[in-house]
Design a protein around this motif. Structure first.
Motif, PDB file in Angstrom:
ATOM      1  N   MET A 171      32.419  34.631  36.679  1.00 45.54           N
ATOM      2  CA  MET A 171      32.577  35.832  37.271  1.00 45.54           C
ATOM      3  C   MET A 171      33.834  35.611  37.509  1.00 45.54           C
ATOM      4  SD  MET A 171      31.084  38.783  35.484  1.00 45.54           S
ATOM      5  CE  MET A 171      31.855  39.855  36.834  1.00 45.54           C
ATOM      6  N   LEU A 172      33.504  34.732  38.994  1.00 47.53           N
ATOM      7  CA  LEU A 172      34.216  34.025  39.960  1.00 47.53           C
ATOM      8  C   LEU A 172      35.419  33.861  38.930  1.00 47.53           C
ATOM      9  CD1 LEU A 172      35.629  33.589  42.744  1.00 47.53           C
ATOM     10  CD2 LEU A 172      34.388  31.672  43.181  1.00 47.53           C
ATOM     11  N   GLY A 173      35.435  32.505  38.019  1.00 51.53           N
ATOM     12  CA  GLY A 173      36.277  32.247  37.091  1.00 51.53           C
ATOM     13  C   GLY A 173      37.463  32.821  36.191  1.00 51.53           C
ATOM     14  N   THR A 174      36.389  34.127  36.003  1.00 50.20           N
ATOM     15  CA  THR A 174      37.166  35.327  34.471  1.00 50.20           C
ATOM     16  C   THR A 174      38.192  35.623  36.053  1.00 50.20           C
ATOM     17  OG1 THR A 174      35.362  34.387  33.501  1.00 50.20           O
ATOM     18  CG2 THR A 174      36.865  36.309  32.695  1.00 50.20           C
ATOM     19  N   TYR A 175      37.110  35.757  36.900  1.00 45.13           N
ATOM     20  CA  TYR A 175      38.526  36.809  37.527  1.00 45.13           C
ATOM     21  C   TYR A 175      39.746  35.972  37.917  1.00 45.13           C
ATOM     22  CZ  TYR A 175      40.336  39.475  41.715  1.00 45.13           C
ATOM     23  OH  TYR A 175      40.806  40.101  42.631  1.00 45.13           O
TER      24      TYR A 175
ATOM     25  N   ALA B 278      41.056  42.838  47.325  1.00 44.92           N
ATOM     26  CA  ALA B 278      39.412  42.837  47.720  1.00 44.92           C
ATOM     27  C   ALA B 278      39.090  42.991  45.876  1.00 44.92           C
ATOM     28  CB  ALA B 278      38.558  44.189  48.492  1.00 44.92           C
ATOM     29  N   ILE B 279      38.154  42.835  45.427  1.00 40.94           N
ATOM     30  CA  ILE B 279      37.551  43.093  44.096  1.00 40.94           C
ATOM     31  C   ILE B 279      37.014  44.895  44.337  1.00 40.94           C
ATOM     32  CG2 ILE B 279      35.893  41.706  44.174  1.00 40.94           C
ATOM     33  CD1 ILE B 279      36.532  40.917  41.651  1.00 40.94           C
ATOM     34  N   THR B 280      37.655  45.392  43.270  1.00 42.24           N
ATOM     35  CA  THR B 280      36.582  46.823  42.950  1.00 42.24           C
ATOM     36  C   THR B 280      35.153  46.620  42.395  1.00 42.24           C
ATOM     37  OG1 THR B 280      38.229  47.207  41.141  1.00 42.24           O
ATOM     38  CG2 THR B 280      38.962  47.691  44.071  1.00 42.24           C
ATOM     39  N   GLU B 281      34.247  47.442  42.278  1.00 43.72           N
ATOM     40  CA  GLU B 281      33.773  47.363  41.312  1.00 43.72           C
ATOM     41  C   GLU B 281      33.710  47.802  39.667  1.00 43.72           C
ATOM     42  OE1 GLU B 281      30.035  49.269  42.996  1.00 43.72           O
ATOM     43  OE2 GLU B 281      29.551  50.350  40.927  1.00 43.72           O
TER      44      GLU B 281
ATOM     45  N   GLN C  29      37.510  33.241  51.900  1.00 44.15           N
ATOM     46  CA  GLN C  29      37.844  32.270  51.961  1.00 44.15           C
ATOM     47  C   GLN C  29      38.865  31.605  51.271  1.00 44.15           C
ATOM     48  OE1 GLN C  29      35.866  30.778  54.000  1.00 44.15           O
ATOM     49  NE2 GLN C  29      34.539  32.381  54.445  1.00 44.15           N
ATOM     50  N   VAL C  30      38.932  31.682  49.900  1.00 43.77           N
ATOM     51  CA  VAL C  30      40.112  32.110  48.790  1.00 43.77           C
ATOM     52  C   VAL C  30      41.681  32.191  49.293  1.00 43.77           C
ATOM     53  CG1 VAL C  30      40.888  32.047  46.808  1.00 43.77           C
ATOM     54  CG2 VAL C  30      38.783  31.065  46.545  1.00 43.77           C
ATOM     55  N   ASP C  31      41.293  33.362  49.853  1.00 45.40           N
ATOM     56  CA  ASP C  31      43.009  34.190  50.380  1.00 45.40           C
ATOM     57  C   ASP C  31      43.383  32.858  51.183  1.00 45.40           C
ATOM     58  OD1 ASP C  31      42.533  36.102  48.657  1.00 45.40           O
ATOM     59  OD2 ASP C  31      41.537  37.669  49.850  1.00 45.40           O
ATOM     60  N   ARG C  32      42.776  32.245  52.212  1.00 47.48           N
ATOM     61  CA  ARG C  32      43.113  31.039  52.606  1.00 47.48           C
ATOM     62  C   ARG C  32      44.041  30.493  52.558  1.00 47.48           C
ATOM     63  NH1 ARG C  32      39.053  27.389  54.783  1.00 47.48           N
ATOM     64  NH2 ARG C  32      40.611  26.252  55.710  1.00 47.48           N
ATOM     65  N   ILE C  33      44.072  29.908  50.845  1.00 46.42           N
ATOM     66  CA  ILE C  33      45.489  29.551  50.167  1.00 46.42           C
ATOM     67  C   ILE C  33      46.326  29.944  49.893  1.00 46.42           C
ATOM     68  CG2 ILE C  33      43.810  26.802  49.692  1.00 46.42           C
ATOM     69  CD1 ILE C  33      43.490  28.213  47.046  1.00 46.42           C
TER      70      ILE C  33
ATOM     71  N   ASN D 225      33.685  39.268  46.699  1.00 47.96           N
ATOM     72  CA  ASN D 225      34.421  40.013  47.879  1.00 47.96           C
ATOM     73  C   ASN D 225      34.266  38.522  49.093  1.00 47.96           C
ATOM     74  OD1 ASN D 225      36.578  41.745  47.476  1.00 47.96           O
ATOM     75  ND2 ASN D 225      34.500  42.663  46.593  1.00 47.96           N
ATOM     76  N   ASP D 226      33.283  37.683  49.573  1.00 46.52           N
ATOM     77  CA  ASP D 226      32.993  37.130  49.788  1.00 46.52           C
ATOM     78  C   ASP D 226      33.226  35.599  49.840  1.00 46.52           C
ATOM     79  OD1 ASP D 226      31.084  38.417  51.850  1.00 46.52           O
ATOM     80  OD2 ASP D 226      29.112  37.851  51.075  1.00 46.52           O
ATOM     81  N   ILE D 227      33.594  35.729  49.054  1.00 48.86           N
ATOM     82  CA  ILE D 227      34.114  34.355  48.420  1.00 48.86           C
ATOM     83  C   ILE D 227      35.413  34.059  48.493  1.00 48.86           C
ATOM     84  CG2 ILE D 227      34.227  32.925  46.745  1.00 48.86           C
ATOM     85  CD1 ILE D 227      30.822  33.094  45.376  1.00 48.86           C
TER      86      ILE D 227
END
Lengths: 95, 491
Positions: B363-367, A2-5, A37-41, A32-34
């Motif tokens: 943001m997603l890509g940078t992360y 999970a990504i924090t603020e 999904q990505v954590d599946r890989i 975090n929602d996205i």
């Protein structure tokens, strides 16, 4: 993962995006929602698999080092928000 | 005389010009009259290009008058996605950050179309920087589907698709990074092709994800798709990923039929939970018609494609975050007022200029690329890419073409998925694996469900476009389905 603020703020700085608190908060939820999904890989065991950068194999593409026609200075500057003496004008670096 | 563009093809335009039934100037006028009449409702265009069209049409009319041989797309009113540079037009990518950006050079694919006699009618709306599947993420408002104005045309090349479907242009070009040509093709009942990675130069198209992006055509018929491919597939020294291959005539084998063609139905993708059963039904009916024509039909699974969507939502944004770093408020694009220093200029110019989905993907890509996460995300996604390529290689050992729906559903309502990025991303579940593997695919209309068009996707191994177009032509002929939106039928 999970990504924090705080991480969202750090990433916004890396991406040079001046976001307000509201944007930071909602992006935390959305990312975090996205990432769920990505954590599946992330969970897959792919230690023996070679990564693919480009799907169609290419060898290095080079050309001879010679002067060729290119954008004129005038065209290169045509969309500049501010220019002076044939150059891009920027504010000072650092405070 | 009134010319109805929706009833015209590349071929009929050529015949009409040669027999002097109409001039290229009259065709261009007809395009602008149609745009004037319907684009307030459809909003396929960000801008029209009347001066450029007038000059291009005049050149064709002069050639006709002089009895010269006409180039292959002579006089064909053509629209271009607004991420393709064309001198004399703005290239906005439907973003506020490029609202005033004037093209200073021509995109190679656009230039090839114009050199082939196409008449440029305008620049088409899109999801901002091609981030989206509905053309709702445009800073200039959504495009509406000509089949039902309350529905999306798909995206991100939704404007290019809608322009052809609504009879505002005969051909258009779009770009496809994860399905952005094929999915809007399916949702608007147009033929839409993503060529093999490297087939078409990307020079002059604003980059989204450089390892995935490819330009391709929209048309009403498969034949016109092939005719456009003949024009845009060419090696270009200005794009290092451009592939050098002998020129191919994609129309040559179009009518050779599918006898003996090995057609693989991708069973696990067809059985996905999110796929509308009626969409599945239309696709299977088309497969049966191919079988009746002599194709050898079998089934195949592509198990690793289940990881395509998560891999894409790392690779796409990661590469996009890098490509979009160039929008810094210094050389072009929006600049924030009264910056205190360079950092402040970057931070505010970018936050003010980019829309919500662009910010989300940057943001997603940078992360995903940041220290400590690179291996877990980008590295892992690139390995998944290898798995997907292996799945396709296995399948193409047994089959010449693979079949899935192009999109799991028909066109959805504007606003229906806008608040839920993850559900929006699912609309590209069938198209994304193709980009990850760099293979070509075409979406061809195969029927309707509840009055909305359904697209069938045909996928083939690298550089198999001729085979795909031959199969697509058979689907088109067998279905007997002529996709005409009600607003066009009413003409």
């Amino acid at each position: 993962m999970a990504i924090t603020e705080d991480q969202v703020r750090h990433v916004a700085m890396l991406a040079r995006l001046g976001l307000d608190d509201e944007q930071i908060a909602s992006l935390g939820v959305e990312l975090n929602d996205i990432l769920v999904q990505v954590d599946r890989i992330s969970a897959l065991d792919l230690a023996d698999i070679e990564p693919t950068a480009h799907a169609v194999a290419q060898v290095n593409v080079t050309r001879t080092d010679e002067v060729r026609p290119c954008l004129s200075r005038e065209d290169a500057l045509r969309n500049a928000p501010q220019q002076q003496d044939g150059a891009f004008l920027i504010p000072k670096f650092g405070a | 005389m009134t010319i109805d563009l929706s009833s015209h093809s590349v071929r009929s335009i050529r015949e009409g010009l040669l027999s002097k039934d109409f001039s290229a100037a009259e065709l261009a006028d007809a395009a602008f009259a149609r745009i004037e009449a319907v684009d307030g409702d459809v909003h396929a265009f960000n801008a029209t290009s009347k001066e450029l069209a007038g000059a291009a049409a005049a050149r064709i009319d002069a050639m006709v008058a002089a009895g010269e041989t006409l180039p292959p797309l002579a006089g064909v009113p053509t629209a271009f996605k607004d991420n393709m540079n064309l001198v004399g037009t703005k290239t906005t990518c439907s973003s506020k950050i490029l609202e005033n950006y004037e093209s200073v050079y021509d995109c190679t694919a656009v230039r090839l179309m114009l050199d082939a006699g196409a008449v440029p009618v305008g620049k088409c709306n899109m999801d901002e920087f091609a981030f989206g599947s509905s053309t709702e993420n445009s800073a200039y408002g959504p495009t509406h589907n000509p089949w039902d104005l309350e529905r999306v045309p798909g995206g991100s090349s939704g404007g290019s698709a809608a322009a052809v479907a609504a009879g505002e242009a005969v051909l258009s070009l779009g770009s496809d990074t994860g399905g952005s040509i094929r999915q809007p093709g399916a949702l608007t009942g147009t033929v839409a092709m993503k060529p093999t990675y490297g087939r078409v130069s990307r020079y002059g198209v604003v980059a989204f994800a450089s390892s995935l992006d490819q330009i391709g055509p929209f048309s009403k018929t498969v034949e016109e798709c092939a005719e456009t491919m003949n024009v845009i597939c060419a090696h270009d020294v200005m794009d290092a990923t451009s592939v050098s291959r002998p020129a191919e005539d994609f129309t040559a084998k179009l009518r050779d039929g599918v006898k003996g063609l090995r057609v693989g139905v991708v069973r696990d993708l067809l059985d996905l939970e999110g796929c509308d059963p009626k969409v599945r039904e239309r696709v299977l009916e088309s497969v049966e018609s191919l079988e009746a024509l002599g194709a050898e039909v079998g089934e195949v699974n592509l198990p690793s494609t289940q990881y395509g969507l998560p891999a894409y939502y790392i690779i796409g944004p990661a590469e996009a975050s890098s490509n979009l770093a160039r929008f810094d408020g210094i050389r072009y694009g929006h600049r924030a007022q009264d910056p205190t220093d360079v950092l402040d200029l970057y931070m505010r110019s970018r936050a003010e200029g980019f829309g919500p989905e662009s910010i989300r993907r940057i943001m997603l890509g940078t992360y995903a690329l940041s220290a400590g996460y690179y291996d877990a995300y980008y590295g892992q996604a690139q390995k998944v890419r290898t798995l997907i390529i292996r799945d396709f290689e296995r399948a193409f050992a047994d089959f010449d073409v693979l079949v899935t729906p192009t999109s799991p559903t028909t066109a959805f309502k504007i606003g229906e998925k806008a608040a839920d990025p993850v559900s929006m991303y699912l609309s590209d579940v069938y198209t994304i694996p193709v980009n990850l593997a760099g293979i070509p695919a075409v979406s061809v209309p195969c029927g309707t469900v509840d009055g909305l068009p359904v697209g069938l996707q045909l996928m083939g191994t690298h550089f198999s476009e001729s085979t795909l177009l031959r199969a697509a032509h058979a689907v088109e002929a067998a279905s007997g389905f002529v996709p005409v939106p009600p607003m066009v039928a009413a003409l």
